[in-house]
Design an enzyme around this catalytic site. Sequence first.
Site, PDB file in Angstrom:
ATOM      1  N   ASP A   1       0.829  -1.194   0.000  1.00 60.54           N
ATOM      2  CA  ASP A   1       0.000   0.000   0.000  1.00 60.54           C
ATOM      3  C   ASP A   1       0.866   1.248   0.000  1.00 60.54           C
ATOM      4  O   ASP A   1       1.655   1.469   0.919  1.00 60.54           O
ATOM      5  CB  ASP A   1      -0.888  -0.001   1.252  1.00 60.54           C
ATOM      6  CG  ASP A   1      -1.839   1.164   1.264  1.00 60.54           C
ATOM      7  OD1 ASP A   1      -2.966   1.008   0.759  1.00 60.54           O
ATOM      8  OD2 ASP A   1      -1.461   2.253   1.755  1.00 60.54           O
TER       9      ASP A   1
ATOM     10  N   TYR B   1       2.898   9.805  -0.447  1.00 60.38           N
ATOM     11  CA  TYR B   1       3.990   9.271   0.370  1.00 60.38           C
ATOM     12  C   TYR B   1       5.345   9.497  -0.300  1.00 60.38           C
ATOM     13  O   TYR B   1       6.388   9.328   0.345  1.00 60.38           O
ATOM     14  CB  TYR B   1       3.838   7.760   0.625  1.00 60.38           C
ATOM     15  CG  TYR B   1       2.540   7.300   1.253  1.00 60.38           C
ATOM     16  CD1 TYR B   1       1.659   8.185   1.858  1.00 60.38           C
ATOM     17  CD2 TYR B   1       2.203   5.945   1.252  1.00 60.38           C
ATOM     18  CE1 TYR B   1       0.475   7.736   2.413  1.00 60.38           C
ATOM     19  CE2 TYR B   1       1.029   5.491   1.818  1.00 60.38           C
ATOM     20  CZ  TYR B   1       0.165   6.388   2.387  1.00 60.38           C
ATOM     21  OH  TYR B   1      -1.004   5.928   2.937  1.00 60.38           O
TER      22      TYR B   1
ATOM     23  N   LYS C   1      -2.795   5.709  -4.309  1.00 62.13           N
ATOM     24  CA  LYS C   1      -3.865   6.693  -4.109  1.00 62.13           C
ATOM     25  C   LYS C   1      -3.414   8.011  -4.721  1.00 62.13           C
ATOM     26  O   LYS C   1      -2.217   8.298  -4.744  1.00 62.13           O
ATOM     27  CB  LYS C   1      -4.129   6.912  -2.606  1.00 62.13           C
ATOM     28  CG  LYS C   1      -3.945   5.679  -1.749  1.00 62.13           C
ATOM     29  CD  LYS C   1      -4.212   5.884  -0.281  1.00 62.13           C
ATOM     30  CE  LYS C   1      -3.863   4.629   0.498  1.00 62.13           C
ATOM     31  NZ  LYS C   1      -2.432   4.469   0.813  1.00 62.13           N
TER      32      LYS C   1
ATOM     33  N   HIS D   1      -7.571   9.513  -2.488  1.00 61.90           N
ATOM     34  CA  HIS D   1      -6.939   9.490  -1.157  1.00 61.90           C
ATOM     35  C   HIS D   1      -7.809  10.154  -0.081  1.00 61.90           C
ATOM     36  O   HIS D   1      -7.943   9.622   1.030  1.00 61.90           O
ATOM     37  CB  HIS D   1      -5.563  10.149  -1.228  1.00 61.90           C
ATOM     38  CG  HIS D   1      -4.627   9.689  -0.148  1.00 61.90           C
ATOM     39  ND1 HIS D   1      -3.282   9.622  -0.322  1.00 61.90           N
ATOM     40  CD2 HIS D   1      -4.856   9.268   1.125  1.00 61.90           C
ATOM     41  CE1 HIS D   1      -2.714   9.180   0.796  1.00 61.90           C
ATOM     42  NE2 HIS D   1      -3.657   8.964   1.686  1.00 61.90           N
TER      43      HIS D   1
END
Length: 279
Positions: free
Chosen positions: A48, A53, A78, A111
């Site tokens: 994930d 990120y 996402k 997201h």
Amino acid sequence: MSAPLAPTERLLHGATIPRLGLGTSPMTDVEAEKAVAEAIQAGYRLFDTAENYRNEVGVGRGLRVGGLDRADLFVTTKFNKGWHGVDLVEKAWAGSAERLGVEYIDLLLIHWPNPGQDRYVDAWQGLINLLESGKVRAIGTSNFKPAHTERIIAATGVVPDVNQIQLHPGVARTAAREFHARHGIVTESWSPLGGESYDLLADPVVTGLADRYGRTPAQVVLRWHMELGLVTVPKSSNPERIAANIDIFDFRLEPEDVATLSGLDKGEQAAFDSDRFGH
Ligand code: A2P
């Protein structure tokens, strides 16, 4: 001894998701590459990440180091609010696919709903178009409240495969889980071990159960997610903890112990409010 594999769950649009995977926030590219490769050795097949990120490149490298067939991996990412538009979602997909180095993405998520911007219905239509094109195997949302999900279903007739939300015994999200179950949406937990604001793993209720079962606090908490029928993605960069977190498929919690853990719930006010927060 061969590494334990997580059981799987069938999603509404036909894909098959492992019940437990590796979360990667907050990891750098370098950390993510190492952790993902390590996790593959430990039996993980679900990974994930997110545009936000900034480690999709590292996750992709780790997947290739792991050496498995692409078909044996399940990759979730996402996209951010700048891509909330029917045609923009395809561009978000292309950026993530390139950074990850994959031809298709297993599960792509909005997201955050960002209702202030009010374009998540368009983002959802963009994801539906991607599903039809075969560039993704499953589509979903993250941090959607039932009201947000009701709106995208009403607008398009298409139900998300997954809604990934902040969820652990301290933030048990009972109403959201019931809503998802009514619609066939799989609930996926982020921050399953309690996150930064609450030291769940040191709570005496958790450590007491860990002692009784002869397991670590994290294993007991991850088992709680399993007993509730959830999919979850604990993050760890530590090889021992990566291995221990998936080594939970040889025991079960008794129903009364599941209920005791659920009793730690501090209610919706303990969760991030996705009507106010998002990116
Ligand atoms: P580390 O990477 O050093 O293992 P969450 O997924 O709920 O956000 O929790 C992630 C945090 O929990 C990280 O700080 C991670 O640190 C830590 N963590 C992950 N697995 C375990 C474990 N088995 N025991 C204790 N802490 C853990």
